[in-house]
Design a protein around this motif. Structure first.
Motif, PDB file in Angstrom:
ATOM      1  N   GLY A 221      38.650  24.465   8.061  1.00 34.16           N
ATOM      2  CA  GLY A 221      39.573  25.261   7.262  1.00 34.16           C
ATOM      3  C   GLY A 221      40.943  25.438   7.879  1.00 34.16           C
ATOM      4  N   GLU A 222      41.233  24.667   8.916  1.00 34.93           N
ATOM      5  CA  GLU A 222      42.547  24.757   9.558  1.00 34.93           C
ATOM      6  C   GLU A 222      43.508  23.769   8.904  1.00 34.93           C
ATOM      7  OE1 GLU A 222      43.665  26.845  12.041  1.00 34.93           O
ATOM      8  OE2 GLU A 222      41.764  27.854  11.572  1.00 34.93           O
ATOM      9  N   PRO A 223      44.773  24.180   8.703  1.00 37.74           N
ATOM     10  CA  PRO A 223      45.728  23.260   8.077  1.00 37.74           C
ATOM     11  C   PRO A 223      45.995  22.043   8.954  1.00 37.74           C
ATOM     12  CG  PRO A 223      46.858  25.190   8.939  1.00 37.74           C
ATOM     13  CD  PRO A 223      45.388  25.474   9.058  1.00 37.74           C
ATOM     14  N   ARG A 224      46.311  20.928   8.323  1.00 39.89           N
ATOM     15  CA  ARG A 224      46.655  19.732   9.078  1.00 39.89           C
ATOM     16  C   ARG A 224      47.817  20.057  10.014  1.00 39.89           C
ATOM     17  NH1 ARG A 224      42.047  17.001   8.396  1.00 39.89           N
ATOM     18  NH2 ARG A 224      41.644  16.513   6.192  1.00 39.89           N
ATOM     19  N   PRO A 225      47.713  19.684  11.278  1.00 38.49           N
ATOM     20  CA  PRO A 225      48.735  20.080  12.256  1.00 38.49           C
ATOM     21  C   PRO A 225      50.050  19.338  12.051  1.00 38.49           C
ATOM     22  CG  PRO A 225      47.146  18.598  13.263  1.00 38.49           C
ATOM     23  CD  PRO A 225      46.625  18.909  11.893  1.00 38.49           C
ATOM     24  N   VAL A 226      51.103  19.884  12.621  1.00 36.53           N
ATOM     25  CA  VAL A 226      52.407  19.232  12.598  1.00 36.53           C
ATOM     26  C   VAL A 226      52.279  17.847  13.232  1.00 36.53           C
ATOM     27  CG1 VAL A 226      54.793  19.333  13.434  1.00 36.53           C
ATOM     28  CG2 VAL A 226      53.614  21.433  12.725  1.00 36.53           C
ATOM     29  N   GLY A 227      52.781  16.843  12.534  1.00 30.63           N
ATOM     30  CA  GLY A 227      52.699  15.476  13.022  1.00 30.63           C
ATOM     31  C   GLY A 227      51.502  14.699  12.519  1.00 30.63           C
ATOM     32  N   TYR A 228      50.546  15.374  11.897  1.00 32.71           N
ATOM     33  CA  TYR A 228      49.358  14.699  11.355  1.00 32.71           C
ATOM     34  C   TYR A 228      49.786  13.678  10.298  1.00 32.71           C
ATOM     35  CZ  TYR A 228      44.894  14.150   8.847  1.00 32.71           C
ATOM     36  OH  TYR A 228      43.770  13.642   8.228  1.00 32.71           O
ATOM     37  N   LEU A 229      49.212  12.491  10.329  1.00 31.60           N
ATOM     38  CA  LEU A 229      49.548  11.439   9.370  1.00 31.60           C
ATOM     39  C   LEU A 229      48.754  11.685   8.079  1.00 31.60           C
ATOM     40  CD1 LEU A 229      51.320   8.859   9.213  1.00 31.60           C
ATOM     41  CD2 LEU A 229      49.231   7.560   9.685  1.00 31.60           C
ATOM     42  N   LEU A 230      49.420  12.227   7.078  1.00 33.11           N
ATOM     43  CA  LEU A 230      48.775  12.624   5.833  1.00 33.11           C
ATOM     44  C   LEU A 230      48.948  11.525   4.788  1.00 33.11           C
ATOM     45  CD1 LEU A 230      47.283  15.042   4.493  1.00 33.11           C
ATOM     46  CD2 LEU A 230      49.496  15.752   3.596  1.00 33.11           C
ATOM     47  N   LYS A 231      47.835  10.978   4.324  1.00 34.95           N
ATOM     48  CA  LYS A 231      47.854   9.959   3.278  1.00 34.95           C
ATOM     49  C   LYS A 231      47.360  10.567   1.971  1.00 34.95           C
ATOM     50  CE  LYS A 231      46.956   6.248   6.608  1.00 34.95           C
ATOM     51  NZ  LYS A 231      46.079   5.093   6.964  1.00 34.95           N
TER      52      LYS A 231
ATOM     53  N   GLY B 236      41.840  21.002  -0.938  1.00 35.83           N
ATOM     54  CA  GLY B 236      41.248  21.486   0.305  1.00 35.83           C
ATOM     55  C   GLY B 236      41.051  20.392   1.341  1.00 35.83           C
ATOM     56  N   PRO B 237      40.300  19.309   1.025  1.00 32.87           N
ATOM     57  CA  PRO B 237      40.090  18.239   2.005  1.00 32.87           C
ATOM     58  C   PRO B 237      41.363  17.482   2.373  1.00 32.87           C
ATOM     59  CG  PRO B 237      38.444  18.148   0.250  1.00 32.87           C
ATOM     60  CD  PRO B 237      39.492  19.122  -0.190  1.00 32.87           C
ATOM     61  N   LEU B 238      42.365  17.516   1.496  1.00 36.28           N
ATOM     62  CA  LEU B 238      43.619  16.825   1.809  1.00 36.28           C
ATOM     63  C   LEU B 238      44.416  17.584   2.854  1.00 36.28           C
ATOM     64  CD1 LEU B 238      45.621  14.491   1.045  1.00 36.28           C
ATOM     65  CD2 LEU B 238      46.660  16.129  -0.549  1.00 36.28           C
ATOM     66  N   PHE B 239      44.537  18.884   2.673  1.00 41.13           N
ATOM     67  CA  PHE B 239      45.455  19.678   3.490  1.00 41.13           C
ATOM     68  C   PHE B 239      44.794  20.408   4.654  1.00 41.13           C
ATOM     69  CE2 PHE B 239      47.846  19.951  -0.702  1.00 41.13           C
ATOM     70  CZ  PHE B 239      48.830  19.038  -0.324  1.00 41.13           C
ATOM     71  N   TYR B 240      43.452  20.482   4.675  1.00 37.23           N
ATOM     72  CA  TYR B 240      42.754  21.260   5.700  1.00 37.23           C
ATOM     73  C   TYR B 240      41.631  20.431   6.324  1.00 37.23           C
ATOM     74  CZ  TYR B 240      45.156  25.172   3.477  1.00 37.23           C
ATOM     75  OH  TYR B 240      46.116  26.004   2.964  1.00 37.23           O
ATOM     76  N   ASP B 241      41.292  20.754   7.572  1.00 44.44           N
ATOM     77  CA  ASP B 241      40.186  20.051   8.228  1.00 44.44           C
ATOM     78  C   ASP B 241      38.860  20.724   7.885  1.00 44.44           C
ATOM     79  OD1 ASP B 241      39.883  22.304   9.892  1.00 44.44           O
ATOM     80  OD2 ASP B 241      40.937  21.382  11.579  1.00 44.44           O
ATOM     81  N   ALA B 242      37.780  20.261   8.485  1.00 46.47           N
ATOM     82  CA  ALA B 242      36.443  20.761   8.158  1.00 46.47           C
ATOM     83  C   ALA B 242      36.253  22.222   8.535  1.00 46.47           C
ATOM     84  CB  ALA B 242      35.385  19.904   8.861  1.00 46.47           C
TER      85      ALA B 242
ATOM     86  N   GLY C 157      51.039   7.065   4.767  1.00 48.65           N
ATOM     87  CA  GLY C 157      51.005   8.392   5.359  1.00 48.65           C
ATOM     88  C   GLY C 157      52.368   8.829   5.868  1.00 48.65           C
ATOM     89  N   PHE C 158      52.528  10.139   5.974  1.00 53.17           N
ATOM     90  CA  PHE C 158      53.743  10.739   6.529  1.00 53.17           C
ATOM     91  C   PHE C 158      53.334  11.863   7.474  1.00 53.17           C
ATOM     92  CE2 PHE C 158      52.648  13.523   3.077  1.00 53.17           C
ATOM     93  CZ  PHE C 158      53.045  14.784   3.489  1.00 53.17           C
ATOM     94  N   ALA C 159      54.214  12.182   8.391  1.00 50.86           N
ATOM     95  CA  ALA C 159      53.923  13.223   9.374  1.00 50.86           C
ATOM     96  C   ALA C 159      54.107  14.602   8.747  1.00 50.86           C
ATOM     97  CB  ALA C 159      54.827  13.074  10.587  1.00 50.86           C
ATOM     98  N   VAL C 160      53.083  15.438   8.813  1.00 54.51           N
ATOM     99  CA  VAL C 160      53.173  16.800   8.296  1.00 54.51           C
ATOM    100  C   VAL C 160      54.283  17.547   9.032  1.00 54.51           C
ATOM    101  CG1 VAL C 160      51.969  19.024   8.151  1.00 54.51           C
ATOM    102  CG2 VAL C 160      50.771  16.906   7.566  1.00 54.51           C
ATOM    103  N   SER C 161      55.161  18.189   8.272  1.00 55.91           N
ATOM    104  CA  SER C 161      56.296  18.904   8.864  1.00 55.91           C
ATOM    105  C   SER C 161      55.893  20.319   9.269  1.00 55.91           C
ATOM    106  CB  SER C 161      57.448  18.973   7.868  1.00 55.91           C
ATOM    107  OG  SER C 161      57.116  19.840   6.784  1.00 55.91           O
ATOM    108  N   LEU C 162      56.748  20.948  10.054  1.00 56.04           N
ATOM    109  CA  LEU C 162      56.514  22.329  10.470  1.00 56.04           C
ATOM    110  C   LEU C 162      56.467  23.250   9.256  1.00 56.04           C
ATOM    111  CD1 LEU C 162      56.298  24.601  12.585  1.00 56.04           C
ATOM    112  CD2 LEU C 162      58.808  24.594  12.711  1.00 56.04           C
ATOM    113  N   ARG C 163      57.353  23.014   8.284  1.00 57.50           N
ATOM    114  CA  ARG C 163      57.379  23.892   7.116  1.00 57.50           C
ATOM    115  C   ARG C 163      56.096  23.762   6.290  1.00 57.50           C
ATOM    116  NH1 ARG C 163      60.226  27.332   4.515  1.00 57.50           N
ATOM    117  NH2 ARG C 163      60.080  27.511   2.268  1.00 57.50           N
ATOM    118  N   LEU C 164      55.662  22.542   6.039  1.00 52.39           N
ATOM    119  CA  LEU C 164      54.432  22.355   5.270  1.00 52.39           C
ATOM    120  C   LEU C 164      53.244  22.968   6.004  1.00 52.39           C
ATOM    121  CD1 LEU C 164      52.800  21.260   2.936  1.00 52.39           C
ATOM    122  CD2 LEU C 164      52.807  19.012   4.032  1.00 52.39           C
ATOM    123  N   ASN C 165      53.162  22.757   7.299  1.00 56.86           N
ATOM    124  CA  ASN C 165      52.086  23.349   8.089  1.00 56.86           C
ATOM    125  C   ASN C 165      52.112  24.873   8.012  1.00 56.86           C
ATOM    126  OD1 ASN C 165      51.617  24.626  11.080  1.00 56.86           O
ATOM    127  ND2 ASN C 165      50.017  23.141  10.574  1.00 56.86           N
TER     128      ASN C 165
END
Length: 594
Positions: free
Chosen positions: A210-220, A202-208, A178-186
């Protein structure tokens, strides 16, 4: 008059005849996400410049391990696929300029190609009118055959130093851990509307909710890790044949707007090694860039050499920014060059250059004739010229947006260098993610590069457009990976490039002028406000110029538009003590080296 991205994205039209142009501004590839001042980075032996710090770190580790510039570029690209999925990746294509440190310049074409089932009229609606780019992008119809993996493998066989599999390790590790979601990607996920509906993205980049993964979220991204592992172990065939290719074709054909691509199209893809297109500028610099199907080098060098032929103003700068006389001359030259671009440039396997040679568009006598058309007041729009002896049989193309891109510049300790511009076209491509047939979560985005072809196969005069869709053809691009050499000694002086659709041409030209003509350090040249014309209004970066500059241009007859020009320049320049790298303050890139 000030325009926003939303106003210009699809609401303004562009139409061209063989004699005139009435143009708006091409939509910007990606929205702005804030400014961050960059210091510039001095190194002694080698340097990596790319659009994300994690990607730069991957390239740095490869160079430290004894890898070459192309080895490092592959590691950088694989990490960019993960951390900057809106811009580039293995589902897209790239143009690569490569220098061997001894005198040889290679130009590797990994541009996507049209599938065998593509037709010139595939983007026409039932009433015979072309779709808008907004209508054409979503779904499988817009996907061209990806080329970046095949091209990188071919280039690595030429200049690679480390084992192919080693180059994938940084990206695989990040995808697994995983990596921390950046401000730009968010920020870009927040602006995106269609992506959350894709069953993989959709399930990768957004929560249940429909909100984007927040800055700092550990995205795998387990699916991407698995696909990269297979490519690392088996080579490009793991992508172009078997379950990855089958999954790509399935998702394209099962989309809301099915496309013609089949697995056989991926198996048939071949990268092309082309002859670099080089031109001497200001008698001191040999500027080498990519030939058609890219329009970047030809159009940029037409602009710079038209300015040179006309004679640069005595005061090109005013309070450290481009002056009214400079902006007038530069944008008038741009109108002439973009008119020729629309008329002539397309895949050379399908069209003949004017006069039989692309260099005819840079012939001094032709450019002197064109430069004479620049007067004291703006011409507003220009007609194409005739560089060859025979008039073209093609119609000029209407301008369309070109989109999401990233640029990588690298110099290694042995003096080898790369400039690679890489793209999936629109931000997040065609909004379809493939898991490569792994059945795991995540994956990689597919491109929408078919919309870089002319959506209308004929012009208003009924003649065919050179850049129309045809099976196996590579669409015209503006990507401008650039290597600059001392014209006398042949020493490498700079590697530079940018994302930005058609504005790439202006971004790179601005940087060359600032650093090589005006004597700025490379970071200051990158920092300069952006400007240009696409053969219509004079476009100035929003907030980049004082009111007096806008008024001065309007007094010369310019239709001035202030607009977000979100460049992402990356470059490395030779200094007396080594190298100096620059990264655009408009994006999150950095430079690192020893």
């Amino acid at each position: 008059m000030k325009y926003t991205l939303a106003t210009l994205l699809f609401g303004l039209s562009f139409s061209l005849s063989a004699s005139a142009a009435d143009t708006a501004i091409p939509a910007q590839p990606e929205a702005a996400s804030g400014l961050q001042a960059k210091p510039g980075w001095a190194t002694k032996h080698f340097a990596v410049a790319a659009a994300n710090p994690l990607a730069v770190e991957a390239g740095y580790k490869i160079l430290k391990a004894g890898g070459s510039a192309i080895d490092a570029a592959i590691a950088v690209q694989m990490v960019l696929n993960l951390v900057e999925p809106q811009s580039s990746g293995i589902g897209g294509g790239a143009f690569l300029m490569m220098f061997d440190g001894k005198g040889k310049v290679s130009a590797w074409d990994g541009r996507e190609s049209a599938p065998a089932g593509a037709t010139p009229r595939m983007f026409l609606k039932a009433d015979g009118t072309p779709m808008s780019v907004g209508e054409a992008i979503p779904g499988g119809l817009s996907v061209a055959v990806p080329g970046v993996i095949a091209m990188l493998a071919a280039a690595q066989r030429e200049q690679g130093q480390l084992p192919w599999a080693r180059l994938f390790e940084p990206a695989i590790e990040l995808a697994d851990q995983g990596f921390a979601v950046s401000l730009r990607l968010n920020s870009l996920l927040r602006d995106e509307r269609r992506l959350k509906n894709d069953p993989q993205a959709g399930p990768l980049f957004y929560d249940a909710h429909g909100e984007p993964r927040p800055v700092g979220y550990l995205l795998k991204n387990p699916a991407l890790a698995a696909v990269l592992r297979s490519i690392a172990e088996q080579g490009p065939d793991a992508f172009y044949r078997g379950k990855v290719a089958e999954d790509i074709a399935h998702r394209i054909q099962a989309s809301a707007r099915p496309g013609p691509m089949a697995a056989d199209d991926l198996a048939a893809y071949k990268p092309v090694q082309r002859e670099a297109l080089c031109a001497v500028w200001l008698e001191r610099y040999r500027v080498c860039g990519f030939p058609p199907p890219s329009s970047g080098q030809l159009t940029m060098m037409q602009i710079l050499k038209l300015v040179e032929a006309r004679g640069e103003p005595k005061r090109p700068l005013s309070d450290g920014k481009p002056s009214v006389p400079w902006l007038h001359l530069y944008t008038e030259a741009s109108r002439l060059a973009f008119a020729d671009r629309a008329q002539y440039i397309a895949d050379p396997a399908f069209v003949t250059p004017p006069g039989g040679d692309w260099q005819r568009m840079l012939d001094p006598a032709y450019l002197k004739q064109r430069a004479a058309l620049i007067g004291p007041r703006s011409m507003k729009t220009a007609a194409p010229g005739q560089p060859g002896d025979v008039a073209t049989a093609y119609a000029a193309q209407a301008e369309q947006p070109e989109h999401g891109t990233s640029h990588i510049s690298i110099v290694d300790a042995q003096g080898r260098a790369v400039a690679m511009t890489t793209s999936i076209e629109s931000a997040f491509g065609d909004k379809i993610m493939s898991d490569g047939g792994t059945g795991l979560s995540g994956g990689f985005m597919l491109n929408n590069t078919m919309t870089d072809f002319s959506l209308a196969p004929e012009g208003a005069d009924g003649r065919p457009v050179a850049n129309r869709v045809e099976p196996g053809k590579r669409p015209r691009s503006s990507m401008s990976p650039t290597l600059v050499f001392d014209a006398r000694s042949g020493r490498l002086l700079m590697t530079v490039g940018a994302p930005g659709g058609p504005a790439i041409i202006h971004f790179v030209a601005k940087t060359l002028v600032g650093a090589l003509d005006w004597g700025m350090d490379l970071q200051r040249a990158v920092d300069l406000p952006n400007y240009g014309s696409f053969n219509g209004p004079t476009v100035l970066e929003d907030g980049g110029f004082p009111k007096a500059t806008l008024e001065g241009l309007r007094a010369l007859g310019h239709d001035v538009v202030e607009y977000e020009l979100t460049s992402g320049l990356q470059g490395i320049q030779r200094t007396k003590t080594g190298w100096f790298g620059a990264a655009d303050p408009r994006r999150e890139g950095i430079v690192k080296g020893d």
